[in-house]
Design a protein around this motif. Structure first.
Motif, PDB file in Angstrom:
ATOM      1  N   LEU A 194       0.711  -1.091  -0.086  1.00 34.29           N
ATOM      2  CA  LEU A 194       0.127   0.179  -0.013  1.00 34.29           C
ATOM      3  C   LEU A 194       0.976   1.167  -0.150  1.00 34.29           C
ATOM      4  CD1 LEU A 194      -3.038   0.925   0.189  1.00 34.29           C
ATOM      5  CD2 LEU A 194      -2.635   0.754   2.701  1.00 34.29           C
ATOM      6  N   ALA A 195       0.447   2.101  -0.839  1.00 30.12           N
ATOM      7  CA  ALA A 195       1.450   3.383  -0.814  1.00 30.12           C
ATOM      8  C   ALA A 195       1.001   4.197   0.108  1.00 30.12           C
ATOM      9  CB  ALA A 195       1.353   4.177  -2.451  1.00 30.12           C
ATOM     10  N   GLN A 196       1.692   4.342   0.948  1.00 32.87           N
ATOM     11  CA  GLN A 196       1.513   4.964   2.419  1.00 32.87           C
ATOM     12  C   GLN A 196       2.298   6.100   2.557  1.00 32.87           C
ATOM     13  OE1 GLN A 196       1.274   1.958   5.211  1.00 32.87           O
ATOM     14  NE2 GLN A 196      -0.522   2.297   5.490  1.00 32.87           N
TER      15      GLN A 196
ATOM     16  N   ALA B 125       9.872   0.142  -9.728  1.00 32.38           N
ATOM     17  CA  ALA B 125       8.576   0.046  -9.527  1.00 32.38           C
ATOM     18  C   ALA B 125       8.127  -0.406 -11.033  1.00 32.38           C
ATOM     19  CB  ALA B 125       7.669   1.418  -9.292  1.00 32.38           C
ATOM     20  N   VAL B 126       7.165  -1.559 -10.878  1.00 25.59           N
ATOM     21  CA  VAL B 126       6.868  -2.163 -12.136  1.00 25.59           C
ATOM     22  C   VAL B 126       5.227  -2.410 -12.388  1.00 25.59           C
ATOM     23  CG1 VAL B 126       9.055  -3.674 -12.430  1.00 25.59           C
ATOM     24  CG2 VAL B 126       7.252  -4.387 -11.041  1.00 25.59           C
ATOM     25  N   GLY B 127       4.651  -1.937 -11.163  1.00 25.10           N
ATOM     26  CA  GLY B 127       3.042  -2.240 -11.289  1.00 25.10           C
ATOM     27  C   GLY B 127       2.385  -1.304 -10.482  1.00 25.10           C
ATOM     28  N   ALA B 128       1.044  -1.040 -10.631  1.00 25.44           N
ATOM     29  CA  ALA B 128       0.353  -0.112  -9.640  1.00 25.44           C
ATOM     30  C   ALA B 128      -0.939  -0.536  -9.849  1.00 25.44           C
ATOM     31  CB  ALA B 128       0.632   1.354 -10.095  1.00 25.44           C
ATOM     32  N   GLY B 129      -1.795  -0.164  -8.704  1.00 25.83           N
ATOM     33  CA  GLY B 129      -3.241   0.006  -8.660  1.00 25.83           C
ATOM     34  C   GLY B 129      -3.744   0.918  -8.629  1.00 25.83           C
ATOM     35  N   ARG B 130      -4.420   0.818  -9.622  1.00 26.47           N
ATOM     36  CA  ARG B 130      -5.344   1.344 -10.872  1.00 26.47           C
ATOM     37  C   ARG B 130      -4.658   0.306 -11.921  1.00 26.47           C
ATOM     38  NH1 ARG B 130      -7.837   7.065 -12.535  1.00 26.47           N
ATOM     39  NH2 ARG B 130      -9.300   6.927 -11.163  1.00 26.47           N
TER      40      ARG B 130
ATOM     41  N   ALA C   2      -7.846   7.832  -2.802  1.00 30.68           N
ATOM     42  CA  ALA C   2      -7.742   6.661  -3.013  1.00 30.68           C
ATOM     43  C   ALA C   2      -6.531   5.708  -2.244  1.00 30.68           C
ATOM     44  CB  ALA C   2      -7.745   6.247  -4.614  1.00 30.68           C
ATOM     45  N   ASP C   3      -6.867   4.490  -2.038  1.00 31.35           N
ATOM     46  CA  ASP C   3      -5.655   3.509  -1.652  1.00 31.35           C
ATOM     47  C   ASP C   3      -4.991   3.312  -2.866  1.00 31.35           C
ATOM     48  OD1 ASP C   3      -6.286   3.755   0.944  1.00 31.35           O
ATOM     49  OD2 ASP C   3      -7.645   1.773   0.865  1.00 31.35           O
ATOM     50  N   HIS C   4      -3.780   3.529  -3.026  1.00 35.01           N
ATOM     51  CA  HIS C   4      -2.907   3.014  -4.206  1.00 35.01           C
ATOM     52  C   HIS C   4      -1.862   1.888  -3.694  1.00 35.01           C
ATOM     53  CE1 HIS C   4      -3.991   6.478  -6.616  1.00 35.01           C
ATOM     54  NE2 HIS C   4      -4.346   7.154  -5.598  1.00 35.01           N
ATOM     55  N   PHE C   5      -1.674   0.994  -4.729  1.00 33.85           N
ATOM     56  CA  PHE C   5      -0.937  -0.135  -4.422  1.00 33.85           C
ATOM     57  C   PHE C   5       0.471   0.053  -5.421  1.00 33.85           C
ATOM     58  CE2 PHE C   5      -4.422  -1.677  -2.052  1.00 33.85           C
ATOM     59  CZ  PHE C   5      -3.913  -2.364  -1.347  1.00 33.85           C
ATOM     60  N   VAL C   6       1.581  -0.244  -4.967  1.00 34.40           N
ATOM     61  CA  VAL C   6       2.732  -0.023  -6.107  1.00 34.40           C
ATOM     62  C   VAL C   6       3.555  -1.459  -5.939  1.00 34.40           C
ATOM     63  CG1 VAL C   6       4.044   0.997  -4.234  1.00 34.40           C
ATOM     64  CG2 VAL C   6       4.666   1.160  -6.761  1.00 34.40           C
TER      65      VAL C   6
ATOM     66  N   ALA D 230       3.959   4.658  -8.142  1.00 35.17           N
ATOM     67  CA  ALA D 230       2.738   4.174  -8.596  1.00 35.17           C
ATOM     68  C   ALA D 230       2.182   5.077  -9.804  1.00 35.17           C
ATOM     69  CB  ALA D 230       1.438   4.129  -7.444  1.00 35.17           C
ATOM     70  N   TYR D 231       2.203   6.354  -9.608  1.00 32.95           N
ATOM     71  CA  TYR D 231       2.010   7.353 -10.561  1.00 32.95           C
ATOM     72  C   TYR D 231       3.046   7.228 -11.884  1.00 32.95           C
ATOM     73  CZ  TYR D 231      -1.160   9.925  -7.380  1.00 32.95           C
ATOM     74  OH  TYR D 231      -2.334   9.922  -6.611  1.00 32.95           O
TER      75      TYR D 231
END
Length: 136
Positions: free
Chosen positions: A12-14, A60-65, A49-53, A22-23
């Protein structure tokens, strides 16, 4: 790196550096690769929003969206990101996860238990459908 295999972590990107990572992934995938206009990539929901990375080692290779860099597609990274997002939704006591999926990705989400609803619609010039999944 362990024995030539990157160490993959999803979190979780905190902190701001994780959110920025993530962006960057999202920009690379959606704006650069898929030609989504840059002014449409981020929206009013991103701020709260909660973002995942996802990282392979420190990259960084992936992100949530859900955005996964081309070189990590087919490695189950997308499946792991969706699982992390669903686990966070369950922690927040949500019963349903809904998403707008690009039509080329419908099969991916269907394999993870999502059901498509409604007609195809345009989002940033790309065809999408709404999908949802009950969390159990």
């Amino acid at each position: 790196m362990t024995g030539g295999t990157p160490v993959r972590t999803i979190r979780l990107a905190q902190v701001e550096s994780d959110r920025a990572a993530a962006y960057r992934v999202r920009f690379d995938v959606f704006v650069t690769e898929q030609q989504v206009p840059a002014d449409l990539e981020l929206d009013e929901l991103d701020e709260t929003a909660d973002h995942f990375v996802a990282f392979d080692d420190d990259r960084a290779v992936g992100a949530g969206r859900l955005a996964v860099r081309p070189e990590t597609r087919g490695t189950a990274l997308g499946v792991a990101l969706v699982a992390a997002i669903e686990a966070r939704a369950a922690e927040r006591e949500l019963r349903v996860v809904a998403l707008s999926a690009q039509t080329h990705a419908l099969g991916f989400y269907e394999r993870l238990g999502y059901t498509a609803h409604g007609p195809v619609f345009d989002d940033a010039g790309l065809p999408h459908r709404w999908m949802s999944k009950l969390l159990g």
